[in-house]
Scaffold this active site. Structure first.
Site, PDB file in Angstrom:
ATOM      1  N   TRP A  16     -21.172  20.660  47.591  1.00 49.52           N
ATOM      2  CA  TRP A  16     -21.368  20.722  46.141  1.00 49.52           C
ATOM      3  C   TRP A  16     -21.248  22.129  45.544  1.00 49.52           C
ATOM      4  O   TRP A  16     -20.528  22.342  44.565  1.00 49.52           O
ATOM      5  CB  TRP A  16     -22.727  20.105  45.774  1.00 49.52           C
ATOM      6  CG  TRP A  16     -22.988  20.079  44.301  1.00 49.52           C
ATOM      7  CD1 TRP A  16     -23.891  20.843  43.615  1.00 49.52           C
ATOM      8  CD2 TRP A  16     -22.331  19.264  43.324  1.00 49.52           C
ATOM      9  NE1 TRP A  16     -23.846  20.538  42.278  1.00 49.52           N
ATOM     10  CE2 TRP A  16     -22.893  19.574  42.062  1.00 49.52           C
ATOM     11  CE3 TRP A  16     -21.325  18.292  43.387  1.00 49.52           C
ATOM     12  CZ2 TRP A  16     -22.476  18.953  40.886  1.00 49.52           C
ATOM     13  CZ3 TRP A  16     -20.917  17.674  42.215  1.00 49.52           C
ATOM     14  CH2 TRP A  16     -21.481  18.007  40.986  1.00 49.52           C
ATOM     15  N   ASP A  52     -21.549  14.571  45.794  1.00 51.53           N
ATOM     16  CA  ASP A  52     -21.040  13.619  44.799  1.00 51.53           C
ATOM     17  C   ASP A  52     -19.495  13.647  44.752  1.00 51.53           C
ATOM     18  O   ASP A  52     -18.868  14.592  45.205  1.00 51.53           O
ATOM     19  CB  ASP A  52     -21.611  14.020  43.426  1.00 51.53           C
ATOM     20  CG  ASP A  52     -21.736  12.832  42.480  1.00 51.53           C
ATOM     21  OD1 ASP A  52     -21.166  11.779  42.773  1.00 51.53           O
ATOM     22  OD2 ASP A  52     -22.409  12.986  41.443  1.00 51.53           O
ATOM     23  N   CYS A 101     -24.804  11.249  39.467  1.00 42.63           N
ATOM     24  CA  CYS A 101     -24.830  12.224  38.362  1.00 42.63           C
ATOM     25  C   CYS A 101     -23.424  12.463  37.826  1.00 42.63           C
ATOM     26  O   CYS A 101     -23.245  12.739  36.637  1.00 42.63           O
ATOM     27  CB  CYS A 101     -25.467  13.533  38.817  1.00 42.63           C
ATOM     28  SG  CYS A 101     -27.190  13.328  39.310  1.00 42.63           S
ATOM     29  N   ASP A 129     -29.937  11.011  45.085  1.00 45.24           N
ATOM     30  CA  ASP A 129     -30.134  11.721  43.824  1.00 45.24           C
ATOM     31  C   ASP A 129     -30.904  10.880  42.796  1.00 45.24           C
ATOM     32  O   ASP A 129     -31.292   9.739  43.060  1.00 45.24           O
ATOM     33  CB  ASP A 129     -28.758  12.156  43.296  1.00 45.24           C
ATOM     34  CG  ASP A 129     -28.800  13.483  42.562  1.00 45.24           C
ATOM     35  OD1 ASP A 129     -29.883  13.899  42.141  1.00 45.24           O
ATOM     36  OD2 ASP A 129     -27.722  14.098  42.388  1.00 45.24           O
ATOM     37  N   ASP A 186     -31.441  22.222  40.024  1.00 44.01           N
ATOM     38  CA  ASP A 186     -30.353  22.761  40.843  1.00 44.01           C
ATOM     39  C   ASP A 186     -30.330  24.288  40.857  1.00 44.01           C
ATOM     40  O   ASP A 186     -30.511  24.936  39.825  1.00 44.01           O
ATOM     41  CB  ASP A 186     -28.995  22.286  40.299  1.00 44.01           C
ATOM     42  CG  ASP A 186     -28.803  20.802  40.502  1.00 44.01           C
ATOM     43  OD1 ASP A 186     -29.763  20.122  40.909  1.00 44.01           O
ATOM     44  OD2 ASP A 186     -27.687  20.323  40.235  1.00 44.01           O
TER      45      ASP A 186
HETATM   46  C1  GLA Z   1     -27.534  16.670  40.989  1.00 46.64           C
HETATM   47  C2  GLA Z   1     -28.066  17.298  42.276  1.00 46.64           C
HETATM   48  C3  GLA Z   1     -27.060  18.286  42.823  1.00 46.64           C
HETATM   49  C4  GLA Z   1     -25.730  17.596  43.070  1.00 46.64           C
HETATM   50  C5  GLA Z   1     -25.254  16.908  41.799  1.00 46.64           C
HETATM   51  C6  GLA Z   1     -24.045  16.023  42.031  1.00 46.64           C
HETATM   52  O1  GLA Z   1     -27.459  17.602  39.991  1.00 46.64           O
HETATM   53  O2  GLA Z   1     -29.313  17.903  42.065  1.00 46.64           O
HETATM   54  O3  GLA Z   1     -27.534  18.896  44.011  1.00 46.64           O
HETATM   55  O4  GLA Z   1     -25.881  16.652  44.114  1.00 46.64           O
HETATM   56  O5  GLA Z   1     -26.264  16.091  41.229  1.00 46.64           O
HETATM   57  O6  GLA Z   1     -23.594  15.395  40.878  1.00 46.64           O
END
Ligand code: GLA
Length: 380
Positions: A16, A52, A101, A129, A186
């Site tokens: 990510w 994701d 997300c 998530d 994040d």
């Molecule tokens: C959220 C999570 C991130 C990542 C994104 C992916 O924000 O906290 O770590 O996995 O989704 O869309």
């Protein structure tokens, strides 16, 4: 079922932070090679996790998730087999709501079906998530559902809850069967974000241990401002800031999940991520909580002290202030009997050097945002 796979914080790599949705089977194969050839697996980094954006936007006629045909033209199972053939474990991402997300199908009301599919593919780790939750459902119930589903597959799947520290997650997450839980929003590749995450973690120092670790999010060490991800990418950190970041994640028993492009990592970042003395603290089998000491001279300079299973203790001293700062700690405050006349041996975990025996106290001067980490052992 053998649950020893959650005896220490998981270590690995996740797509990510750097790649966002810009990865495919070639990227994953190259990262798997880099984890092995670059010596990361030897240090304990064994989970290769795709985040994701790995799937198609709709389920198939059976209701199963479908891996992106563009990203994985030879099928995801072939990639997973390759990852396993290198001695690594494979992790994947899903979400407890109706969509992930990034807008792909979520696992809500498909928990058992998805868990079964992941087990069939050979998945070893699930990041789960928190987006697009149906309004009527509580978080603890949603996370419990996937917990039961995973436990009823025929595979050990590390269950990494990603609930962003919401809804007092630390109070109920253990009861869901999760093996780790994200304790804040994040991370971004800058010092402000690292500092914010640490400040939230310090509010719950007693949390997170063997079986269910407090996850401070993926590491940004080595990113140095380079990312396809508009949410995570930022200006980067200095060497001192990356050093403090990695030392804090190690001391606080966070999962150590690398987020930079390890195919092109610089030598200093690699050496930091592969520092065996810090990793040994992170992986200590007792995973005891740290306690915190503050330095009289400045409230933003503090030490974290963690008792280790061999009788020593790890001490990290951090300067979160913007001025250089001197700090002295008495061994008495650290809980060592040195005040009663015993010496303490000092091993510097960042340099890998023995610094001999001290009595009573030790002091250090730290540049802004820098740290020192020692392993101290009282001499009996
Ligand atoms: C959220 C999570 C991130 C990542 C994104 C992916 O924000 O906290 O770590 O996995 O989704 O869309």
């Amino acid at each position: 079922m053998d649950n020893t796979f959650a005896a220490a914080p998981p270590m690995g790599w996740n797509s990510w932070n750097t790649f966002f949705d810009k990865y495919d089977e070639d990227t994953i194969i190259q990262v798997a090679d880099a984890m092995v050839d670059g010596g990361f697996l030897d240090c304990g980094y064994r989970y290769l996790i795709i985040d994701d954006c790995w799937m198609e936007k709709t389920r198939n006629a059976n209701g199963d998730l479908v891996p992106s045909r563009e990203k994985f033209p030879h099928g995801i199972e072939q990639v997973i087999d390759y990852v396993h053939s290198k001695g690594l474990k494979f992790g994947i991402y899903e979400c407890c709501g109706v969509r992930t997300c990034a807008g792909y199908p979520g696992s809500f009301e498909h928990e058992l079906q998805d868990a079964r599919l992941f087990a069939k593919w050979g998945v070893d780790y699930l990041k789960y998530d928190n987006c697009f939750k149906p309004a009527a459902q509580t978080s603890d119930m949603l996370y419990r559902r996937m917990g039961y589903a995973l436990r009823n597959t025929d595979r050990d799947i590390f269950y990494a809850a990603c609930q962003w520290g919401k809804d007092n997650v630390e109070k109920w997450i253990r009861s869901t069967g999760a093996n780790s839980y994200r304790m804040a929003i994040d991370i971004r590749d800058n010092w402000n974000s690292v500092r914010y995450t640490v400040s939230k973690r310090l509010e719950h120092l007693e949390d997170g241990s063997r079986g269910c670790f407090s996850d401070m999010d993926m590491l940004v060490v080595g990113m140095k401002g380079s990312s396809y991800n508009p949410e995570t990418g930022a200006e980067g950190c200095s060497d001192a800031e990356y050093r403090s970041h990695f030392a804090l994640w190690s001391l606080l028993a966070s999962p150590l999940i690398i987020g930079c492009d390890i195919r092109n990592i610089d030598e200093r970042s690699k050496a930091l991520l592969q520092n065996r003395h810090l990793i040994a603290i992170n992986q200590d089998p007792e995973s005891r909580a740290c306690f915190k000491l503050t330095c009289d001279e400045s409230p933003s300079t503090f030490a974290l002290v963690r008792p280790l299973s061999d009788g020593s203790c790890a001490v990290g001293v951090f300067n979160f202030g913007d001025e250089a700062m001197k700090c002295v700690f008495a061994f008495w405050d650290i809980g060592l009997s040195a005040a009663a006349g015993h010496g303490v041996s000092m091993f510097n975990c960042l340099t890998g050097e023995d610094e001999g025996i001290r009595a009573e106290c030790f002091g250090t001067k730290l540049d802004p945002h820098d740290c020192v980490v020692y392993r101290l052992k009282p001499l009996m």
